[in-house]
Design a protein around this motif. Structure first.
Motif, PDB file in Angstrom:
ATOM      1  N   ASP A  93       3.691   6.861 -10.505  1.00  0.00           N
ATOM      2  CA  ASP A  93       2.403   7.293 -11.069  1.00  0.00           C
ATOM      3  C   ASP A  93       1.265   6.583 -10.325  1.00  0.00           C
ATOM      4  OD1 ASP A  93       0.521   8.497 -12.664  1.00  0.00           O
ATOM      5  OD2 ASP A  93       0.796   7.128 -14.354  1.00  0.00           O
ATOM      6  N   VAL A  94       1.202   6.810  -9.029  1.00  0.00           N
ATOM      7  CA  VAL A  94       0.263   6.084  -8.174  1.00  0.00           C
ATOM      8  C   VAL A  94      -1.189   6.346  -8.570  1.00  0.00           C
ATOM      9  CG1 VAL A  94      -0.613   5.896  -5.818  1.00  0.00           C
ATOM     10  CG2 VAL A  94       1.849   5.984  -6.227  1.00  0.00           C
ATOM     11  N   GLU A  95      -1.534   7.619  -8.804  1.00  0.00           N
ATOM     12  CA  GLU A  95      -2.945   7.962  -9.050  1.00  0.00           C
ATOM     13  C   GLU A  95      -3.527   7.226 -10.247  1.00  0.00           C
ATOM     14  OE1 GLU A  95      -0.535  10.040  -8.499  1.00  0.00           O
ATOM     15  OE2 GLU A  95      -1.132  11.779  -7.279  1.00  0.00           O
ATOM     16  N   ASN A  96      -2.703   6.943 -11.272  1.00  0.00           N
ATOM     17  CA  ASN A  96      -3.211   6.335 -12.501  1.00  0.00           C
ATOM     18  C   ASN A  96      -3.006   4.826 -12.568  1.00  0.00           C
ATOM     19  OD1 ASN A  96      -4.045   8.839 -13.644  1.00  0.00           O
ATOM     20  ND2 ASN A  96      -1.905   9.267 -14.168  1.00  0.00           N
ATOM     21  N   THR A  97      -2.193   4.276 -11.670  1.00  0.00           N
ATOM     22  CA  THR A  97      -1.899   2.844 -11.769  1.00  0.00           C
ATOM     23  C   THR A  97      -2.304   2.042 -10.545  1.00  0.00           C
ATOM     24  OG1 THR A  97       0.358   3.190 -10.911  1.00  0.00           O
ATOM     25  CG2 THR A  97       0.059   3.313 -13.307  1.00  0.00           C
ATOM     26  N   ALA A  98      -2.542   2.690  -9.416  1.00  0.00           N
ATOM     27  CA  ALA A  98      -2.947   1.990  -8.192  1.00  0.00           C
ATOM     28  C   ALA A  98      -4.458   2.090  -8.022  1.00  0.00           C
ATOM     29  CB  ALA A  98      -2.216   2.572  -6.989  1.00  0.00           C
ATOM     30  N   ARG A 110       5.276   1.327   0.407  1.00  0.00           N
ATOM     31  CA  ARG A 110       6.345   2.130  -0.164  1.00  0.00           C
ATOM     32  C   ARG A 110       5.759   3.510  -0.483  1.00  0.00           C
ATOM     33  NH1 ARG A 110       8.793  -1.129   1.856  1.00  0.00           N
ATOM     34  NH2 ARG A 110      10.565  -2.379   1.127  1.00  0.00           N
ATOM     35  N   LEU A 111       6.591   4.554  -0.343  1.00  0.00           N
ATOM     36  CA  LEU A 111       6.163   5.923  -0.591  1.00  0.00           C
ATOM     37  C   LEU A 111       6.999   6.527  -1.702  1.00  0.00           C
ATOM     38  CD1 LEU A 111       5.854   7.278   3.081  1.00  0.00           C
ATOM     39  CD2 LEU A 111       4.042   6.334   1.637  1.00  0.00           C
ATOM     40  N   SER A 112       6.371   7.395  -2.485  1.00  0.00           N
ATOM     41  CA  SER A 112       7.136   8.139  -3.480  1.00  0.00           C
ATOM     42  C   SER A 112       8.024   9.143  -2.760  1.00  0.00           C
ATOM     43  CB  SER A 112       6.183   8.870  -4.426  1.00  0.00           C
ATOM     44  OG  SER A 112       5.476   9.882  -3.722  1.00  0.00           O
ATOM     45  N   GLU A 113       9.044   9.624  -3.455  1.00  0.00           N
ATOM     46  CA  GLU A 113       9.965  10.584  -2.856  1.00  0.00           C
ATOM     47  C   GLU A 113       9.233  11.859  -2.459  1.00  0.00           C
ATOM     48  OE1 GLU A 113      13.499  11.684  -1.240  1.00  0.00           O
ATOM     49  OE2 GLU A 113      12.928   9.736  -2.120  1.00  0.00           O
ATOM     50  N   GLU A 114       8.265  12.281  -3.263  1.00  0.00           N
ATOM     51  CA  GLU A 114       7.500  13.495  -2.974  1.00  0.00           C
ATOM     52  C   GLU A 114       6.720  13.345  -1.672  1.00  0.00           C
ATOM     53  OE1 GLU A 114       3.977  16.245  -5.020  1.00  0.00           O
ATOM     54  OE2 GLU A 114       4.784  14.464  -6.033  1.00  0.00           O
ATOM     55  N   THR A 115       6.044  12.197  -1.504  1.00  0.00           N
ATOM     56  CA  THR A 115       5.271  11.959  -0.289  1.00  0.00           C
ATOM     57  C   THR A 115       6.180  11.806   0.923  1.00  0.00           C
ATOM     58  OG1 THR A 115       3.471  10.935  -1.512  1.00  0.00           O
ATOM     59  CG2 THR A 115       3.618  10.426   0.830  1.00  0.00           C
ATOM     60  N   MET A 166      -1.809  -1.307  -3.984  1.00  0.00           N
ATOM     61  CA  MET A 166      -0.908  -1.456  -5.123  1.00  0.00           C
ATOM     62  C   MET A 166      -1.080  -2.818  -5.781  1.00  0.00           C
ATOM     63  SD  MET A 166       0.600   1.491  -4.935  1.00  0.00           S
ATOM     64  CE  MET A 166       2.176   1.481  -5.826  1.00  0.00           C
ATOM     65  N   PRO A 167      -1.668  -2.870  -6.989  1.00  0.00           N
ATOM     66  CA  PRO A 167      -1.683  -4.119  -7.752  1.00  0.00           C
ATOM     67  C   PRO A 167      -0.302  -4.393  -8.342  1.00  0.00           C
ATOM     68  CG  PRO A 167      -2.711  -2.361  -9.005  1.00  0.00           C
ATOM     69  CD  PRO A 167      -2.393  -1.782  -7.652  1.00  0.00           C
ATOM     70  N   SER A 168      -0.140  -5.505  -9.017  1.00  0.00           N
ATOM     71  CA  SER A 168       1.184  -5.884  -9.535  1.00  0.00           C
ATOM     72  C   SER A 168       1.721  -4.898 -10.553  1.00  0.00           C
ATOM     73  CB  SER A 168       1.113  -7.280 -10.169  1.00  0.00           C
ATOM     74  OG  SER A 168       0.861  -8.265  -9.195  1.00  0.00           O
ATOM     75  N   ASP A 169       0.849  -4.274 -11.350  1.00  0.00           N
ATOM     76  CA  ASP A 169       1.313  -3.366 -12.396  1.00  0.00           C
ATOM     77  C   ASP A 169       1.325  -1.904 -11.957  1.00  0.00           C
ATOM     78  OD1 ASP A 169      -1.411  -3.253 -12.209  1.00  0.00           O
ATOM     79  OD2 ASP A 169      -1.787  -3.302 -14.374  1.00  0.00           O
ATOM     80  N   ALA A 170       1.180  -1.645 -10.660  1.00  0.00           N
ATOM     81  CA  ALA A 170       1.220  -0.267 -10.170  1.00  0.00           C
ATOM     82  C   ALA A 170       2.640   0.277 -10.230  1.00  0.00           C
ATOM     83  CB  ALA A 170       0.697  -0.205  -8.737  1.00  0.00           C
ATOM     84  N   GLY A 175       0.842  -1.185   0.000  1.00  0.00           N
ATOM     85  CA  GLY A 175       0.000   0.000   0.000  1.00  0.00           C
ATOM     86  C   GLY A 175       0.874   1.229   0.000  1.00  0.00           C
ATOM     87  N   THR A 176       0.278   2.367  -0.296  1.00  0.00           N
ATOM     88  CA  THR A 176       1.004   3.626  -0.235  1.00  0.00           C
ATOM     89  C   THR A 176       0.006   4.742   0.011  1.00  0.00           C
ATOM     90  OG1 THR A 176       2.681   4.986  -1.329  1.00  0.00           O
ATOM     91  CG2 THR A 176       0.856   4.199  -2.701  1.00  0.00           C
ATOM     92  N   LYS A 177       0.514   5.941   0.223  1.00  0.00           N
ATOM     93  CA  LYS A 177      -0.360   7.096   0.342  1.00  0.00           C
ATOM     94  C   LYS A 177       0.272   8.275  -0.363  1.00  0.00           C
ATOM     95  CE  LYS A 177       1.260   8.849   4.839  1.00  0.00           C
ATOM     96  NZ  LYS A 177       0.829   9.231   6.204  1.00  0.00           N
ATOM     97  N   VAL A 178      -0.569   9.201  -0.780  1.00  0.00           N
ATOM     98  CA  VAL A 178      -0.127  10.401  -1.472  1.00  0.00           C
ATOM     99  C   VAL A 178      -0.593  11.593  -0.654  1.00  0.00           C
ATOM    100  CG1 VAL A 178      -0.300  11.787  -3.563  1.00  0.00           C
ATOM    101  CG2 VAL A 178      -0.197   9.280  -3.724  1.00  0.00           C
ATOM    102  N   ASP A 179       0.336  12.394  -0.179  1.00  0.00           N
ATOM    103  CA  ASP A 179       0.018  13.589   0.602  1.00  0.00           C
ATOM    104  C   ASP A 179       0.077  14.805  -0.300  1.00  0.00           C
ATOM    105  OD1 ASP A 179      -0.383  12.337   3.005  1.00  0.00           O
ATOM    106  OD2 ASP A 179       1.734  12.415   3.576  1.00  0.00           O
ATOM    107  N   ARG A 180      -1.090  15.422  -0.499  1.00  0.00           N
ATOM    108  CA  ARG A 180      -1.143  16.635  -1.301  1.00  0.00           C
ATOM    109  C   ARG A 180      -2.172  17.580  -0.701  1.00  0.00           C
ATOM    110  NH1 ARG A 180      -0.338  13.157  -5.895  1.00  0.00           N
ATOM    111  NH2 ARG A 180       1.647  13.621  -6.889  1.00  0.00           N
ATOM    112  N   ASP A 181      -1.798  18.835  -0.564  1.00  0.00           N
ATOM    113  CA  ASP A 181      -2.695  19.877  -0.066  1.00  0.00           C
ATOM    114  C   ASP A 181      -3.278  19.510   1.300  1.00  0.00           C
ATOM    115  OD1 ASP A 181      -2.304  21.307  -2.438  1.00  0.00           O
ATOM    116  OD2 ASP A 181      -3.904  20.174  -3.441  1.00  0.00           O
ATOM    117  N   GLY A 182      -2.466  18.892   2.134  1.00  0.00           N
ATOM    118  CA  GLY A 182      -2.894  18.569   3.486  1.00  0.00           C
ATOM    119  C   GLY A 182      -3.799  17.374   3.601  1.00  0.00           C
TER     120      GLY A 182
END
Length: 524
Positions: free
Chosen positions: A141-146, A179-184, A133-137, A119-126
């Motif tokens: 590009d979490v928003e479009n693939t997870a 796992r988290l993206s570098e931005e998050t 996360m499926p296998s092809d995530a 799993g993961t999370k995206v922190d944007r605008d508070g």
């Protein structure tokens, strides 16, 4: 009088639904009896990931296979249909299986969705949005693939079934099964404390239980000695029979419901992880718990029909919590418990609610009914006066009336009602001749109830008699009686009746009589 009898009979008949219950139509009841409730599950376990930044997991497949086995065992999960997805599972495959398995769900079916994987999370605008996360995530590009958890919960909310369980053995902290993206990750570096679950996870929907393997800021761990994710291992242990008994059967009824399973898995997960992993749960189950996860099928069916109270989310307001007779685990005993509903620290409803096994009560109307409201409408007044015969009184028994009412906001059990009424009628008094009599009266009522509101009322005002040939006469007026009201959305049927008294200046003697005032009031 026929008109009055019809209104009174209608109110008495509708009063049978006191407590906020809506009885199902005969056709719906027959249909529900004809279609036996089904237990359906979608079980997903993903070990393999295409993205190199998402390392493969060791036991997610085993978690799903073991859950599939337990849910399919006759004297444990006894699910009728289970769709397992393991190994490499794409986003498209998950949604396709979801559409297939939920297509024919009915109102009383049970639907469980289980996910074990990253799993993961995206922190944007508070705001923190959670993703599975499926296998092809791809982490870039979490928003479009997870799979967005808010989107999944929205889809669940559209299902016909009222009984839904979501179990997510994943985490969103960047460790363990996450796992988290570098931005998050950079956005999280400035945060302190354990973190707050995202608001979309805490929003309350109907008949739903959501089990999370770990807090948002904690890892969901895999344990090589257990051969499973830690939370899933203890959840499976809660559902399995050992020497014929269910370990998580806390109340000894031979069944393990959602709350019992979670309590068992939570306690053992915390112990085995040394407090590093704390599962949590969001639930709308209030009353004898409606979703049984393990146990004898016949007993489970009887218990699952004991749905007694639910809380639906009100749009545009803060999430509401239940207090009073509601236990910390979200249950309440049948009967007439005192229910409290709070929005933050503000008490918005407190009162006794009729709770019966097999019924469903949504508390939103109770909350909305406690808000301030204004009413305006009209009706008629029937007057049965007792003036002495020698006075030769000829008062018309029916007169039109105009009424207004103000209900101050009050969350407690009773309600104050401030009212004003004006009526007019013709009369013929030998001492005064033909005249027009108009009354203006203010009233104070205190009523109880939700579906039907009833209580005492007191009034005071004056009667203005306008003869043809003499000066107008102003007389004091008082009244006492009963206020009966049947609210129907924005319209209310109201009946007030009792005794009135007036001191006419004809001979300064107190006169009294009986009255009934049926009216229709519109709320605005």
């Amino acid at each position: 009088m026929l008109f009055l009898a019809m209104i009174l009979c209608s109110m008495i008949a509708l009063a049978g639904e006191a407590g906020g219950f809506t009885q199902p139509s005969e056709g719906l009841s027959q249909h529900a009896d004809a279609v036996a409730p089904r237990r359906v599950a979608l079980v997903i376990g993903i070990n393999r990931y295409d993205d190199e930044t998402l390392p493969d997991l060791r036991f997610a497949d085993d978690d799903a296979q073991a859950m599939n086995e337990v849910l399919g065992t006759w004297d444990e999960g006894h699910f009728d249909q289970i769709v397992p997805l393991t190994g490499r599972v794409s986003r498209e495959a998950i949604w396709a299986a979801y559409d297939q398995v939920t297509r024919e769900l009915q109102r009383d079916d049970v639907f469980l969705i289980y996910f074990s994987g990253h799993g993961t999370k995206v922190d944007r605008d508070g705001r923190a949005d959670l993703y599975l996360m499926p296998s092809d995530a791809r982490l870039a590009d979490v928003e479009n693939t997870a799979i967005s958890v808010p989107e999944l919960l929205t889809e669940l909310d559209l299902l016909s079934t009222h009984r839904r369980v979501v179990v997510l053995d994943t985490c969103y902290s960047g460790t363990g099964r996450s796992r988290l993206s570098e931005e998050t990750r950079k956005a999280m570096e400035g945060t302190k404390g354990a973190g707050t679950p995202p608001t979309h996870v805490l929003e309350v929907r109907r008949f739903e239980a959501r089990l999370f393997a770990a807090d948002v800021s904690q890892p969901a761990r895999e344990d090589e000695a257990l051969g499973h994710g830690v939370f899933t291992y203890h959840l499976l242990d809660a559902l399995r029979r050992v020497d014929g008994a269910l370990r998580a059967d806390l109340d000894g009824d031979g069944l393990v419901d959602v709350l019992e399973a979670f309590a068992y898995a939570q306690e053992h997960t915390i112990t085995s992880s040394g407090g590093l992993q704390v599962p949590w749960m969001s639930s709308t189950l209030v009353g004898p718990v409606e979703v049984v996860l393990s146990g004898d099928p016949a007993s489970a069916e009887a218990k699952e029909r004991a749905v007694v109270l639910s809380l639906s989310r009100l749009e545009g307001v803060a999430p509401m919590t239940l207090r009073g007779a509601v236990a910390p685990d979200g249950t309440v005993e049948p009967g007439w418990p005192v229910i409290e509903v709070a929005r933050g620290e503000e008490l918005v409803f407190q009162g006794r609610v009729r709770v019966r096994s097999g019924d469903r009560v949504v508390v939103d109307p109770y909350v909305e009914g406690r808000a301030a409201r204004r009413q305006l409408g009209g009706g008629v007044m029937w007057t049965g006066d007792t003036f002495p015969v020698e006075m030769g009184t000829v008062l018309h028994p029916w007169s039109p009336s105009l009424s207004a009412a103000w209900w101050p906001a009050d969350p407690k059990r009773g309600r104050w009602v401030l009212g004003a009424t004006a009526t007019g009628s013709g009369a013929d008094l030998p001492a005064m001749g033909p005249l027009w009599a108009t009354t203006f009266r203010g009233s104070v009522s205190y009523v109880w109830g939700h579906r039907v509101q009833v209580g005492p009322t007191l009034g005071a005002g004056f009667t203005l008699m306008i003869p043809e040939d003499t000066d107008p006469k102003l007389n004091s007026l008082c009244s006492a009686g009963l206020h009966l009201e049947l609210p129907l959305d924005r319209v209310s049927l109201v009946m007030q009746g009792g005794v009135w008294g007036v001191a006419p200046r004809i001979d300064d003697a107190l006169r009294w009589g009986l009255e009934l005032r049926p009216s229709i009031l519109f709320t605005f």
